[in-house]
Write a protein that holds these residues in place. Structure first.
Motif, PDB file in Angstrom:
ATOM      1  N   PRO A 108       0.827  -1.209   0.000  1.00 41.06           N
ATOM      2  CA  PRO A 108       0.000   0.000   0.000  1.00 41.06           C
ATOM      3  C   PRO A 108       0.863   1.262   0.000  1.00 41.06           C
ATOM      4  O   PRO A 108       1.902   1.318   0.649  1.00 41.06           O
ATOM      5  N   THR A 109       0.394   2.273  -0.728  1.00 39.21           N
ATOM      6  CA  THR A 109       1.070   3.563  -0.780  1.00 39.21           C
ATOM      7  C   THR A 109       0.118   4.633  -0.272  1.00 39.21           C
ATOM      8  O   THR A 109      -1.026   4.346   0.083  1.00 39.21           O
ATOM      9  N   ARG A 110       0.567   5.863  -0.289  1.00 42.06           N
ATOM     10  CA  ARG A 110      -0.293   6.945   0.183  1.00 42.06           C
ATOM     11  C   ARG A 110      -1.528   7.118  -0.688  1.00 42.06           C
ATOM     12  O   ARG A 110      -2.562   7.589  -0.220  1.00 42.06           O
ATOM     13  N   ASP A 111      -1.466   6.700  -1.949  1.00 43.35           N
ATOM     14  CA  ASP A 111      -2.637   6.783  -2.815  1.00 43.35           C
ATOM     15  C   ASP A 111      -3.764   5.867  -2.338  1.00 43.35           C
ATOM     16  O   ASP A 111      -4.937   6.118  -2.613  1.00 43.35           O
ATOM     17  N   HIS A 112      -3.424   4.802  -1.617  1.00 46.71           N
ATOM     18  CA  HIS A 112      -4.424   3.877  -1.103  1.00 46.71           C
ATOM     19  C   HIS A 112      -5.184   4.464   0.086  1.00 46.71           C
ATOM     20  O   HIS A 112      -6.213   3.932   0.487  1.00 46.71           O
ATOM     21  N   LEU A 113      -4.676   5.548   0.666  1.00 48.59           N
ATOM     22  CA  LEU A 113      -5.340   6.175   1.808  1.00 48.59           C
ATOM     23  C   LEU A 113      -6.588   6.943   1.379  1.00 48.59           C
ATOM     24  O   LEU A 113      -7.560   7.019   2.137  1.00 48.59           O
ATOM     25  N   VAL A 114      -6.575   7.518   0.185  1.00 52.79           N
ATOM     26  CA  VAL A 114      -7.705   8.319  -0.287  1.00 52.79           C
ATOM     27  C   VAL A 114      -8.928   7.422  -0.425  1.00 52.79           C
ATOM     28  O   VAL A 114      -8.890   6.368  -1.049  1.00 52.79           O
ATOM     29  N   GLY A 115     -10.028   7.840   0.199  1.00 52.52           N
ATOM     30  CA  GLY A 115     -11.269   7.078   0.150  1.00 52.52           C
ATOM     31  C   GLY A 115     -11.466   6.180   1.350  1.00 52.52           C
ATOM     32  O   GLY A 115     -12.516   5.572   1.514  1.00 52.52           O
ATOM     33  N   ALA A 116     -10.467   6.078   2.204  1.00 53.72           N
ATOM     34  CA  ALA A 116     -10.579   5.210   3.380  1.00 53.72           C
ATOM     35  C   ALA A 116     -11.517   5.830   4.404  1.00 53.72           C
ATOM     36  O   ALA A 116     -11.558   7.053   4.585  1.00 53.72           O
ATOM     37  N   LEU A 117     -12.280   4.964   5.075  1.00 49.86           N
ATOM     38  CA  LEU A 117     -13.170   5.400   6.152  1.00 49.86           C
ATOM     39  C   LEU A 117     -12.492   5.102   7.473  1.00 49.86           C
ATOM     40  O   LEU A 117     -11.714   4.154   7.589  1.00 49.86           O
ATOM     41  N   GLY A 118     -12.795   5.919   8.495  1.00 53.88           N
ATOM     42  CA  GLY A 118     -12.181   5.684   9.789  1.00 53.88           C
ATOM     43  C   GLY A 118     -12.850   6.474  10.885  1.00 53.88           C
ATOM     44  O   GLY A 118     -13.934   7.035  10.702  1.00 53.88           O
ATOM     45  N   LEU A 119     -12.178   6.496  12.035  1.00 54.21           N
ATOM     46  CA  LEU A 119     -12.671   7.196  13.218  1.00 54.21           C
ATOM     47  C   LEU A 119     -11.614   8.157  13.732  1.00 54.21           C
ATOM     48  O   LEU A 119     -10.419   7.895  13.626  1.00 54.21           O
ATOM     49  N   VAL A 120     -12.079   9.237  14.359  1.00 56.08           N
ATOM     50  CA  VAL A 120     -11.175  10.194  14.987  1.00 56.08           C
ATOM     51  C   VAL A 120     -10.800   9.648  16.365  1.00 56.08           C
ATOM     52  O   VAL A 120     -11.670   9.289  17.152  1.00 56.08           O
ATOM     53  N   ALA A 145      -4.156  13.909  11.105  1.00 57.81           N
ATOM     54  CA  ALA A 145      -5.249  14.365  10.246  1.00 57.81           C
ATOM     55  C   ALA A 145      -5.504  15.854  10.408  1.00 57.81           C
ATOM     56  O   ALA A 145      -5.442  16.394  11.512  1.00 57.81           O
ATOM     57  N   ARG A 146      -5.793  16.496   9.280  1.00 53.95           N
ATOM     58  CA  ARG A 146      -6.225  17.892   9.241  1.00 53.95           C
ATOM     59  C   ARG A 146      -7.644  17.908   8.697  1.00 53.95           C
ATOM     60  O   ARG A 146      -8.060  17.011   7.979  1.00 53.95           O
ATOM     61  N   ALA A 147      -8.345  18.986   8.989  1.00 57.95           N
ATOM     62  CA  ALA A 147      -9.711  19.148   8.480  1.00 57.95           C
ATOM     63  C   ALA A 147     -10.004  20.642   8.355  1.00 57.95           C
ATOM     64  O   ALA A 147      -9.330  21.483   8.950  1.00 57.95           O
ATOM     65  N   ILE A 157     -14.978   9.469   9.768  1.00 58.21           N
ATOM     66  CA  ILE A 157     -14.350  10.359   8.788  1.00 58.21           C
ATOM     67  C   ILE A 157     -14.135   9.635   7.471  1.00 58.21           C
ATOM     68  O   ILE A 157     -14.186   8.404   7.391  1.00 58.21           O
ATOM     69  N   PHE A 158     -13.845  10.457   6.470  1.00 58.91           N
ATOM     70  CA  PHE A 158     -13.560   9.994   5.110  1.00 58.91           C
ATOM     71  C   PHE A 158     -12.297  10.727   4.669  1.00 58.91           C
ATOM     72  O   PHE A 158     -12.211  11.940   4.778  1.00 58.91           O
ATOM     73  N   VAL A 159     -11.303  10.003   4.183  1.00 56.95           N
ATOM     74  CA  VAL A 159     -10.049  10.621   3.755  1.00 56.95           C
ATOM     75  C   VAL A 159     -10.235  11.183   2.345  1.00 56.95           C
ATOM     76  O   VAL A 159     -10.579  10.452   1.419  1.00 56.95           O
ATOM     77  N   VAL A 160     -10.025  12.493   2.193  1.00 56.53           N
ATOM     78  CA  VAL A 160     -10.184  13.127   0.885  1.00 56.53           C
ATOM     79  C   VAL A 160      -8.856  13.389   0.188  1.00 56.53           C
ATOM     80  O   VAL A 160      -8.817  13.522  -1.035  1.00 56.53           O
ATOM     81  N   GLN A 161      -7.754  13.451   0.977  1.00 60.42           N
ATOM     82  CA  GLN A 161      -6.457  13.715   0.374  1.00 60.42           C
ATOM     83  C   GLN A 161      -5.362  13.174   1.280  1.00 60.42           C
ATOM     84  O   GLN A 161      -5.437  13.268   2.501  1.00 60.42           O
ATOM     85  N   ALA A 162      -4.339  12.567   0.669  1.00 61.42           N
ATOM     86  CA  ALA A 162      -3.174  12.101   1.418  1.00 61.42           C
ATOM     87  C   ALA A 162      -2.109  13.187   1.314  1.00 61.42           C
ATOM     88  O   ALA A 162      -1.561  13.432   0.248  1.00 61.42           O
ATOM     89  N   LEU A 163      -1.839  13.874   2.423  1.00 57.28           N
ATOM     90  CA  LEU A 163      -0.854  14.950   2.440  1.00 57.28           C
ATOM     91  C   LEU A 163       0.571  14.383   2.437  1.00 57.28           C
ATOM     92  O   LEU A 163       1.472  14.992   1.883  1.00 57.28           O
ATOM     93  N   SER A 164       0.750  13.236   3.085  1.00 54.82           N
ATOM     94  CA  SER A 164       2.031  12.520   3.101  1.00 54.82           C
ATOM     95  C   SER A 164       1.722  11.063   3.430  1.00 54.82           C
ATOM     96  O   SER A 164       0.553  10.677   3.504  1.00 54.82           O
TER      97      SER A 164
END
Length: 173
Positions: A108-120, A145-147, A157-164
């Motif tokens: 997995p790379t940072r591109d795989h993070l976009v679209g992931a669901l999770g919790l704060v 995480a930033r928002a 939450i829903f990941v919209v962008q992988a900053l790193s």
């Protein structure tokens, strides 16, 4: 107390060397690398280790069963060791090749993070970073995480962008 025959001791040392070579092969060393540098070549390390181990231990067993005190009995023990060693080397080679050629999922790379669901897990402020837990390739991953607006602990939450590789931009789900 029975004394171990010299031939048996030599065969046990050969078998032990086979076990040592197999241990090194399992650790990924390139000991006894024969053939081209990029491939195993005609003989793999696993095959050499399987042959040595089975030959040494097989010959030691046959030598003890025969009471190998004469050159003829030691020669019979060598033949018995070879009978055990050839199939063991073939099997070790096949199993090693199967393990190396096993298909695996891509890393997995940072591109795989976009679209992931999770919790704060740590509140995400409007400015700065909090922490979220998402699943990537079935594994839980905790990320910074930033928002655009504050998000409280426990919010989905829903990941919209992988900053790193370790930080993401999220929105509530």
């Amino acid at each position: 107390m029975q004394v171990v025959a010299t031939g048996t001791l030599i065969f046990l040392i050969i078998g032990g060397a086979g076990v040592a070579v197999m241990a090194l092969a399992l650790l990924g060393t390139e000991l006894l690398h024969l053939g081209h540098l990029d491939v195993d070549g005609p003989v793999s390390v696993e095959a050499v280790a399987g042959f040595l181990g089975a030959f040494g231990f097989g010959a030691a067993i046959v030598n003890e069963l025969l009471g190998g005190r004469t050159p003829g009995m030691v020669a019979a023990a060598v033949a018995g060791g070879a009978v055990a060693a050839v199939p063991a080397a073939w099997l070790a080679s096949r199993l090693g090749r199967a393990a190396r050629d096993m298909p695996t999922d891509p890393t997995p790379t940072r591109d795989h993070l976009v679209g992931a669901l999770g919790l704060v897990v740590t509140p995400v402020p409007a400015t700065g970073y909090g922490e979220v837990r998402v699943r990537v390739a079935g594994q839980p991953v905790k990320l910074n995480a930033r928002a655009d607006h504050p998000i409280p602990v426990g919010a989905q939450i829903f990941v919209v962008q992988a900053l790193s590789e370790t930080s993401v931009h999220v929105e509530t789900y």
